[in-house]
Write a protein that holds these residues in place. Sequence first.
Motif, mmCIF file in Angstrom:
data_model
loop_
_atom_site.group_PDB
_atom_site.id
_atom_site.type_symbol
_atom_site.label_atom_id
_atom_site.label_comp_id
_atom_site.label_asym_id
_atom_site.label_seq_id
_atom_site.Cartn_x
_atom_site.Cartn_y
_atom_site.Cartn_z
ATOM 1 N N THR A 26 43.381 37.581 46.419
ATOM 2 C CA THR A 26 44.515 37.515 47.336
ATOM 3 C C THR A 26 45.793 37.860 46.589
ATOM 4 O OG1 THR A 26 43.429 35.754 48.601
ATOM 5 C CG2 THR A 26 45.806 36.069 48.946
ATOM 6 N N GLN A 27 46.582 38.761 47.159
ATOM 7 C CA GLN A 27 47.880 39.096 46.569
ATOM 8 C C GLN A 27 48.953 38.242 47.222
ATOM 9 O OE1 GLN A 27 49.427 43.070 47.209
ATOM 10 N NE2 GLN A 27 50.420 43.111 45.209
ATOM 11 N N LEU A 28 49.802 37.646 46.401
ATOM 12 C CA LEU A 28 50.828 36.723 46.883
ATOM 13 C C LEU A 28 52.202 37.306 46.589
ATOM 14 C CD1 LEU A 28 51.196 33.870 48.139
ATOM 15 C CD2 LEU A 28 51.331 32.986 45.805
ATOM 16 N N TRP A 65 55.558 48.797 29.298
ATOM 17 C CA TRP A 65 56.532 48.269 30.265
ATOM 18 C C TRP A 65 56.868 49.325 31.302
ATOM 19 C CZ3 TRP A 65 61.316 50.018 31.724
ATOM 20 C CH2 TRP A 65 62.073 49.153 32.526
ATOM 21 N N GLN A 66 57.018 50.568 30.878
ATOM 22 C CA GLN A 66 57.448 51.632 31.782
ATOM 23 C C GLN A 66 56.390 51.937 32.838
ATOM 24 O OE1 GLN A 66 60.161 53.338 32.292
ATOM 25 N NE2 GLN A 66 59.224 54.642 33.819
ATOM 26 N N GLN A 67 55.120 51.976 32.438
ATOM 27 C CA GLN A 67 54.063 52.419 33.348
ATOM 28 C C GLN A 67 53.432 51.287 34.141
ATOM 29 O OE1 GLN A 67 51.143 54.907 31.416
ATOM 30 N NE2 GLN A 67 52.689 56.115 30.341
ATOM 31 N N ALA A 68 53.681 50.046 33.785
ATOM 32 C CA ALA A 68 53.063 48.925 34.493
ATOM 33 C C ALA A 68 53.556 48.849 35.933
ATOM 34 C CB ALA A 68 53.366 47.617 33.764
ATOM 35 N N ILE A 69 52.660 48.435 36.822
ATOM 36 C CA ILE A 69 53.034 48.277 38.223
ATOM 37 C C ILE A 69 54.087 47.187 38.335
ATOM 38 C CG2 ILE A 69 50.909 49.132 39.275
ATOM 39 C CD1 ILE A 69 49.888 46.292 39.330
ATOM 40 N N LYS A 70 55.092 47.433 39.132
ATOM 41 C CA LYS A 70 56.215 46.513 39.231
ATOM 42 C C LYS A 70 56.034 45.535 40.391
ATOM 43 C CE LYS A 70 58.419 48.431 35.808
ATOM 44 N NZ LYS A 70 57.324 49.272 35.313
ATOM 45 N N LYS A 100 40.358 46.652 46.059
ATOM 46 C CA LYS A 100 39.725 47.412 44.977
ATOM 47 C C LYS A 100 40.648 47.499 43.760
ATOM 48 C CE LYS A 100 37.636 51.910 43.954
ATOM 49 N NZ LYS A 100 37.298 53.261 44.497
ATOM 50 N N GLU A 101 41.940 47.730 43.998
ATOM 51 C CA GLU A 101 42.894 47.834 42.893
ATOM 52 C C GLU A 101 43.052 46.500 42.174
ATOM 53 O OE1 GLU A 101 45.878 51.374 44.547
ATOM 54 O OE2 GLU A 101 46.152 49.289 45.197
ATOM 55 N N ASP A 108 39.500 43.119 36.249
ATOM 56 C CA ASP A 108 38.381 43.527 35.400
ATOM 57 C C ASP A 108 38.891 44.076 34.071
ATOM 58 O OD1 ASP A 108 35.826 44.041 34.587
ATOM 59 O OD2 ASP A 108 35.590 45.869 35.743
ATOM 60 N N ASP A 109 39.889 44.961 34.132
ATOM 61 C CA ASP A 109 40.449 45.553 32.911
ATOM 62 C C ASP A 109 41.154 44.503 32.054
ATOM 63 O OD1 ASP A 109 39.525 48.038 33.651
ATOM 64 O OD2 ASP A 109 41.436 48.709 34.506
ATOM 65 N N LEU A 110 41.815 43.546 32.713
ATOM 66 C CA LEU A 110 42.544 42.532 31.956
ATOM 67 C C LEU A 110 41.609 41.726 31.069
ATOM 68 C CD1 LEU A 110 45.121 40.897 31.315
ATOM 69 C CD2 LEU A 110 44.601 39.483 33.318
ATOM 70 N N PHE A 111 40.473 41.312 31.629
ATOM 71 C CA PHE A 111 39.579 40.445 30.864
ATOM 72 C C PHE A 111 38.593 41.215 30.001
ATOM 73 C CE2 PHE A 111 41.276 37.663 34.087
ATOM 74 C CZ PHE A 111 41.673 36.601 33.304
ATOM 75 N N LYS A 112 38.788 42.523 29.923
ATOM 76 C CA LYS A 112 38.119 43.320 28.900
ATOM 77 C C LYS A 112 39.002 43.440 27.659
ATOM 78 C CE LYS A 112 35.307 46.258 31.917
ATOM 79 N NZ LYS A 112 35.121 47.639 32.433
#
Length: 658
Positions: free
Chosen positions: A476-478, A606-611, A619-620, A626-630
């Motif tokens: 869930t996105q908050l 910092w520049q490329q991270a989603i704001k 899915k995103e 998934d990528d974070l915990f890798k």
Amino acid sequence: MPDIIHLLPDNIANQIAAGEVIQRPASAVKELLENAVDAGATEIRLLIADAGKQLIQVIDNGKGMSETDARMCFERHATSKIHEIDDLFRIRTMGFRGEALASIAAVAQVELKTKRTEDTTGTYIEVENSMVKKQEPIAANTGTSFAMKNLFFNIPARRNFLKSNAAETRHIVDEFIRVALSFPDIFFSLSSNGQEMFHLERGTLKQRIVQVLGNTYNAKLVNVQEQTDYLNIYGFVGKPETAKKTRGDQYFFVNNRFIRSPYLNHAVMSAYQEMIAPDSFPLYVLFIDLDPSQVDINVHPTKQEIKFEDEKIVYAFVQAAVKHSLAQFSVTPTLEFDLDPNIQQLDAINKPFTNEQKEAASSSPLFKNFSERHQSHFIQPTNKSELKHWKDFYEGADRPAGGGNSQDSQDTAMGQEGGKKFESLLDQLRKPEGSGSSLGGFSSLGSTPAAGGFGAYASPGQGRLELVVNEHAPLTQLHQVYIVVPTNRGFILVHQQLAHERVLYERFVQVGADKAMATQRSLFPVTLQLSVQDAVLMNDLMGDLNQLGYLIEPFGNQSFVIQGTPADLEQGNEKMIIENLLEQYKHFSSDLKFSKREKLNRSLAWQQAIKPGTSLSEKEMRSLIDDLFKCQQPNVTAGGNPTYIEFKRDYLEQLFKR
């Protein structure tokens, strides 16, 4: 026992003293430019080669020196500006201690050419390692040419500590700009390896600021001019929209001498309060003129740190002057009471209000609700049947499945479905530890990786912590900022931007010297025009940027062409990305413990991270988690900020007193 204390030879003593004054090529540039200013020059030319390591030459049209003075200027503490101790408290010149030329002569090979107007011939002197090698008369123009070659040639260890050519050139440009801003009535030029970087004609202070910092500031400068009995303040500050994340465009001058003062910088920042972001810095070029007896400039070898006799008064004057200027030029937020001229053409203004219209208005229910009941929130409907059955919203859940209209049934079904999903989530939270599907485990800060599974972490005494992400417990996105991820012992709240920063940072770190990121070439290359300072920085970063997927090529005259960007980066805003990247890189440059590549990796992450504010699909979100915990260290960013916070089930139950 023989005596062990002895006097150092002059050349060694001079080299030790030179370490305080000449720390790098830029230090020599500062001293030579200031000497040229003190000589009364109206034209000063600076030439450098190999970032000042090979050559630093300053040519001026000042008053020059006699043969005796030319020889004496290389002696330690030889000066024409101090005759008695009280003169130290009446300093109006840039140099006064007589250390600069002696220090330069101790660590470089020096050639001096000088001539006065009244002399028919000039003087030529060669000095090396504090020793005069040659002195002879020479034909020369009025003024002085001072060339220092092979800096630190006799101290290889000091030379090895110098940075890259691009980094040293940036420091030289900074010193050049500070002197050039101080004296807009003097012509300055700077050439590097035969190519002119600055050509600054004589003019006003505003013209010099625009020449140095760029034409974009021409219409964004606010004049500051305050005169008092104690001090005078003048110069320019930028409008709020010029504020940046870096401190690069902040200049304070006291009696025309550039100074560093966090205290006075705070005074300016407080004047911009609530007009710019707390982590932004406005542009300012401010001059303070006051009695030299009220300030001590002899507290540091570089003379860039000074002491005021009463710094609180100076602080108050600076803050008030900037505030007054911003208010005077209508930059501060104000309420606008000017009437739109178009309103005057409306019928309600032009046409008379007849008795019939007045009676009709006064008899309307809306008029009565405002005037008679004094309840602006109570609007009496003209037809109750037009109201929706608002009670059905609450009564629908108690109604039989077949009763009521279709809309009510649909609402009830939706409520029941939402309840099932919520119960499913609670069931997942109630499951014993270790159950449920997982993307990988993790623990709180400071834990160590456990064997097996990517990003798997074990926390002593707490058991294995697993993510619970399946069709029954979706992500869930908050507030379009956070992602709620269920776990086997509660849930975690992930900050999407910080999590993405960690993922990107580790990806950039893994790019080695023999492995470059894929580049997508642009169909229409973008031309980027930079300031001189940023152009020097870009030349320094271009190799690393190419390795990280940015294909950038020089185009001459501080211009660059962006031929390609990383393959996974959306195209269309390449220019803004590079400009913001340079600003963020300069933001990290204040921390000396970071290497160039480390600063670049953090800046790109910092520049490329989603704001915050970016909506993510299911899915995103799954892909990001998934990528974070890798990652090798998923719980914090490179800067130490947490990427997620864990809420445990027992803590949640305590909140509800269960």
